[in-house]
Design a protein around this motif. Structure first.
Motif, PDB file in Angstrom:
ATOM      1  N   MET A  30       8.038   8.587  -4.751  1.00  0.00           N
ATOM      2  CA  MET A  30       6.591   8.404  -4.595  1.00  0.00           C
ATOM      3  C   MET A  30       6.236   7.396  -3.511  1.00  0.00           C
ATOM      4  O   MET A  30       5.093   7.372  -3.048  1.00  0.00           O
ATOM      5  CB  MET A  30       5.981   7.958  -5.929  1.00  0.00           C
ATOM      6  CG  MET A  30       6.113   8.995  -7.035  1.00  0.00           C
ATOM      7  SD  MET A  30       5.566   8.370  -8.653  1.00  0.00           S
ATOM      8  CE  MET A  30       3.816   8.133  -8.330  1.00  0.00           C
ATOM      9  N   VAL A  31       7.182   6.559  -3.110  1.00  0.00           N
ATOM     10  CA  VAL A  31       6.882   5.522  -2.116  1.00  0.00           C
ATOM     11  C   VAL A  31       6.939   6.149  -0.727  1.00  0.00           C
ATOM     12  O   VAL A  31       8.004   6.488  -0.210  1.00  0.00           O
ATOM     13  CB  VAL A  31       7.871   4.343  -2.223  1.00  0.00           C
ATOM     14  CG1 VAL A  31       7.561   3.304  -1.151  1.00  0.00           C
ATOM     15  CG2 VAL A  31       7.802   3.721  -3.610  1.00  0.00           C
ATOM     16  N   GLY A  32       5.762   6.309  -0.134  1.00  0.00           N
ATOM     17  CA  GLY A  32       5.688   6.959   1.166  1.00  0.00           C
ATOM     18  C   GLY A  32       5.846   6.013   2.335  1.00  0.00           C
ATOM     19  O   GLY A  32       6.265   6.411   3.420  1.00  0.00           O
ATOM     20  N   ARG A  37       3.585  -8.007   6.659  1.00  0.00           N
ATOM     21  CA  ARG A  37       3.299  -8.933   7.747  1.00  0.00           C
ATOM     22  C   ARG A  37       2.785 -10.243   7.184  1.00  0.00           C
ATOM     23  O   ARG A  37       1.766 -10.278   6.503  1.00  0.00           O
ATOM     24  CB  ARG A  37       2.249  -8.366   8.710  1.00  0.00           C
ATOM     25  CG  ARG A  37       1.999  -9.277   9.910  1.00  0.00           C
ATOM     26  CD  ARG A  37       0.914  -8.751  10.803  1.00  0.00           C
ATOM     27  NE  ARG A  37       0.679  -9.631  11.938  1.00  0.00           N
ATOM     28  CZ  ARG A  37      -0.301  -9.515  12.810  1.00  0.00           C
ATOM     29  NH1 ARG A  37      -1.149  -8.523  12.704  1.00  0.00           N
ATOM     30  NH2 ARG A  37      -0.447 -10.374  13.797  1.00  0.00           N
ATOM     31  N   GLY A  38       3.502 -11.311   7.468  1.00  0.00           N
ATOM     32  CA  GLY A  38       3.031 -12.646   7.123  1.00  0.00           C
ATOM     33  C   GLY A  38       2.667 -12.836   5.670  1.00  0.00           C
ATOM     34  O   GLY A  38       1.699 -13.526   5.349  1.00  0.00           O
ATOM     35  N   GLY A  39       3.410 -12.229   4.764  1.00  0.00           N
ATOM     36  CA  GLY A  39       3.111 -12.384   3.343  1.00  0.00           C
ATOM     37  C   GLY A  39       2.165 -11.343   2.790  1.00  0.00           C
ATOM     38  O   GLY A  39       1.873 -11.334   1.591  1.00  0.00           O
ATOM     39  N   HIS A  40       1.667 -10.446   3.642  1.00  0.00           N
ATOM     40  CA  HIS A  40       0.769  -9.375   3.198  1.00  0.00           C
ATOM     41  C   HIS A  40       1.564  -8.075   3.163  1.00  0.00           C
ATOM     42  O   HIS A  40       2.248  -7.720   4.122  1.00  0.00           O
ATOM     43  CB  HIS A  40      -0.426  -9.242   4.134  1.00  0.00           C
ATOM     44  CG  HIS A  40      -1.236 -10.499   4.232  1.00  0.00           C
ATOM     45  ND1 HIS A  40      -2.186 -10.845   3.304  1.00  0.00           N
ATOM     46  CD2 HIS A  40      -1.197 -11.506   5.135  1.00  0.00           C
ATOM     47  CE1 HIS A  40      -2.718 -12.009   3.640  1.00  0.00           C
ATOM     48  NE2 HIS A  40      -2.133 -12.430   4.750  1.00  0.00           N
ATOM     49  N   VAL A  41       1.465  -7.347   2.054  1.00  0.00           N
ATOM     50  CA  VAL A  41       2.268  -6.145   1.851  1.00  0.00           C
ATOM     51  C   VAL A  41       1.350  -4.975   1.530  1.00  0.00           C
ATOM     52  O   VAL A  41       0.437  -5.088   0.702  1.00  0.00           O
ATOM     53  CB  VAL A  41       3.281  -6.339   0.700  1.00  0.00           C
ATOM     54  CG1 VAL A  41       4.133  -5.083   0.523  1.00  0.00           C
ATOM     55  CG2 VAL A  41       4.171  -7.550   0.960  1.00  0.00           C
ATOM     56  N   ALA A  42       1.610  -3.848   2.198  1.00  0.00           N
ATOM     57  CA  ALA A  42       0.872  -2.613   1.912  1.00  0.00           C
ATOM     58  C   ALA A  42       1.875  -1.530   1.545  1.00  0.00           C
ATOM     59  O   ALA A  42       2.879  -1.348   2.237  1.00  0.00           O
ATOM     60  CB  ALA A  42       0.049  -2.188   3.112  1.00  0.00           C
ATOM     61  N   VAL A  43       1.613  -0.823   0.449  1.00  0.00           N
ATOM     62  CA  VAL A  43       2.500   0.235  -0.036  1.00  0.00           C
ATOM     63  C   VAL A  43       1.679   1.508  -0.183  1.00  0.00           C
ATOM     64  O   VAL A  43       0.551   1.476  -0.693  1.00  0.00           O
ATOM     65  CB  VAL A  43       3.124  -0.136  -1.399  1.00  0.00           C
ATOM     66  CG1 VAL A  43       3.985   1.012  -1.933  1.00  0.00           C
ATOM     67  CG2 VAL A  43       3.929  -1.416  -1.292  1.00  0.00           C
ATOM     68  N   THR A  44       2.216   2.621   0.277  1.00  0.00           N
ATOM     69  CA  THR A  44       1.555   3.907   0.065  1.00  0.00           C
ATOM     70  C   THR A  44       2.365   4.716  -0.934  1.00  0.00           C
ATOM     71  O   THR A  44       3.599   4.758  -0.874  1.00  0.00           O
ATOM     72  CB  THR A  44       1.427   4.700   1.380  1.00  0.00           C
ATOM     73  OG1 THR A  44       2.714   4.877   1.960  1.00  0.00           O
ATOM     74  CG2 THR A  44       0.526   3.978   2.351  1.00  0.00           C
ATOM     75  N   LEU A  45       1.646   5.339  -1.861  1.00  0.00           N
ATOM     76  CA  LEU A  45       2.269   6.156  -2.909  1.00  0.00           C
ATOM     77  C   LEU A  45       1.838   7.604  -2.722  1.00  0.00           C
ATOM     78  O   LEU A  45       0.646   7.912  -2.766  1.00  0.00           O
ATOM     79  CB  LEU A  45       1.845   5.659  -4.299  1.00  0.00           C
ATOM     80  CG  LEU A  45       2.171   4.196  -4.641  1.00  0.00           C
ATOM     81  CD1 LEU A  45       1.530   3.815  -5.965  1.00  0.00           C
ATOM     82  CD2 LEU A  45       3.677   3.980  -4.686  1.00  0.00           C
ATOM     83  N   ASP A  46       2.808   8.497  -2.490  1.00  0.00           N
ATOM     84  CA  ASP A  46       2.516   9.923  -2.376  1.00  0.00           C
ATOM     85  C   ASP A  46       2.486  10.524  -3.780  1.00  0.00           C
ATOM     86  O   ASP A  46       3.487  10.486  -4.504  1.00  0.00           O
ATOM     87  CB  ASP A  46       3.585  10.626  -1.536  1.00  0.00           C
ATOM     88  CG  ASP A  46       3.593  10.136  -0.095  1.00  0.00           C
ATOM     89  OD1 ASP A  46       2.559   9.623   0.355  1.00  0.00           O
ATOM     90  OD2 ASP A  46       4.637  10.268   0.571  1.00  0.00           O
TER      91      ASP A  46
END
Length: 379
Positions: A30-32, A37-46
């Motif tokens: 599911m992890v697309g 960056r600099g402690g900020h995280v973005a995750v996309t889920l398919d």
């Protein structure tokens, strides 16, 4: 502070279990995508679109798991899905927003509301390379210089330019772990995907992922009370443009073009896209209208001149102004200090303030409330 690695994010996502399958979101495929960056995280889920609503707790669990990692300042998980084509409508369905036989409609989800923002306007072009982002930044700064509370959203996911044009090196912060605070520069509240991912990181995202990222930058940013939010659109008429035009109550669009015929053909396509979805076109801006030599002041019409004005007259939309091709406009933008703030008394800064004044006059005259987000019908 050590940079959060993709491997560390993947490891923690192995602990988040999808109750339907009994497997982790990672094992279930599911992890697309993961961006840090600099402690900020973005995750996309398919995800399967049929499970979208039911999977909201799983999305939140992913955010909470990543947020618990040491050094993480904010974590955002977005769900993306390939939507199946809608069934063909019945032959008698010819009402507003329905497709007639032989037509197709796009999907699109619900309307994206941005509380506290009175007007959202798009700055668009039919093609790249016409100076749209420079125009968008200086238009926003011109509005602010005219006393209008203004925000600026960089909606170009694949080629964000705001970090460089506004000299932003800071990372967005989140107070509550849900919404991000916009970065403030020169009196503007701003947001860009470029604030979160590294400048040299390619965004290898499909259309649904781009649309979800745009939705979050509108919905999950603490914009506060704004008179105008200027959206610097990506060039063209693709998924991102349709998402914004269809699902956001745009108060209007500004079309940027250079004078030559080939650029005007593409600008006309952009105008027609907005007209199809009932977004008012506030007018044309002719960028690189003529060249002014910085040494002798001689004027040369390298790309022709007056084409955008003629096109605006032909199409029945306002002509907002012409901006010359001048070295100072380019160098101030490249340095992160756009000309409206770097040289506020220059004639070029005045041009942008005049364009901003014409845009604001139209917005202020139309106080009928938000425009309903339309469905798109393509013949």
């Amino acid at each position: 502070m050590a940079e959060i690695t993709e491997a560390a994010v993947r490891k923690v996502l192995e602990t988040v279990i999808d109750p339907a399958s009994g497997r982790s979101v990672l094992a279930a495929g599911m992890v697309g995508g993961i961006a840090t960056r600099g402690g900020h995280v973005a995750v996309t889920l398919d995800v399967d679109p049929a499970r979208g609503t039911a999977l909201e707790p799983l999305r939140q669990a992913c955010e909470q798991a990543v947020r618990a990692l040491p050094g993480v300042l904010s974590a955002t998980a977005v769900m993306t899905a390939e939507r199946p084509a809608p069934p063909a409508p019945a032959p008698h369905a010819h009402g507003r927003g329905a497709a007639a036989p032989g037509q197709k409609t796009t999907g699109g989800g619900g309307r994206i509301d941005v509380p506290g923002v009175k007007h959202i306007i798009a700055v668009a072009s039919g093609k790249g390379g016409v100076g749209k982002s420079t125009t968008a930044v200086n238009l926003a700064l011109g509005l602010a210089a005219n006393g209008v509370a203004t925000g600026l959203l960089d909606a170009d996911i694949y080629g964000p330019s705001m970090p460089r044009m506004l000299d932003v090196k800071d990372k967005p912060e989140s107070i509550d772990g849900k919404a991000l605070k916009p970065i403030e520069r020169y009196g503007l509240k701003t947001m860009s995907i470029g604030y979160i991912v590294n400048e040299d990181t390619p965004m290898i995202w499909r259309g649904p992922m781009v649309s979800s990222a745009l939705e979050q930058m509108l919905r999950d940013v603490q914009w506060g009370e704004l008179d105008v939010l200027v959206v610097d659109m990506p060039p063209g008429t693709g998924d991102a443009q349709l998402t914004l035009a269809q699902r956001v109550a745009l108060a209007g669009a500004v079309i940027v073009s250079t004078p030559q015929d080939i650029a005007l053909v593409d600008a006309r396509k952009g105008l027609n896209m907005f007209r199809k979805v009932a977004v008012p076109v506030l007018g044309f801006v002719e960028n690189m209208s003529f060249y002014l030599c910085p040494h002798c002041g001689e004027r040369a019409e390298i790309f022709g001149h007056g084409g955008a004005r003629e096109e605006a007259d032909k199409l029945g939309v306002p002509f907002l102004g012409e901006v010359p091709l001048h070295l100072d406009i380019r160098t101030t933008s490249d340095s992160g200090h756009p000309i409206v703030v770097a040289q506020p008394d220059s004639p070029y800064a005045q041009i942008y303030r005049n364009i901003a004044g014409r845009v604001w006059k139209q917005l202020a005259a139309n106080q009928r409330g938000p425009r309903a987000a339309p469905r798109i019908v393509v013949r």
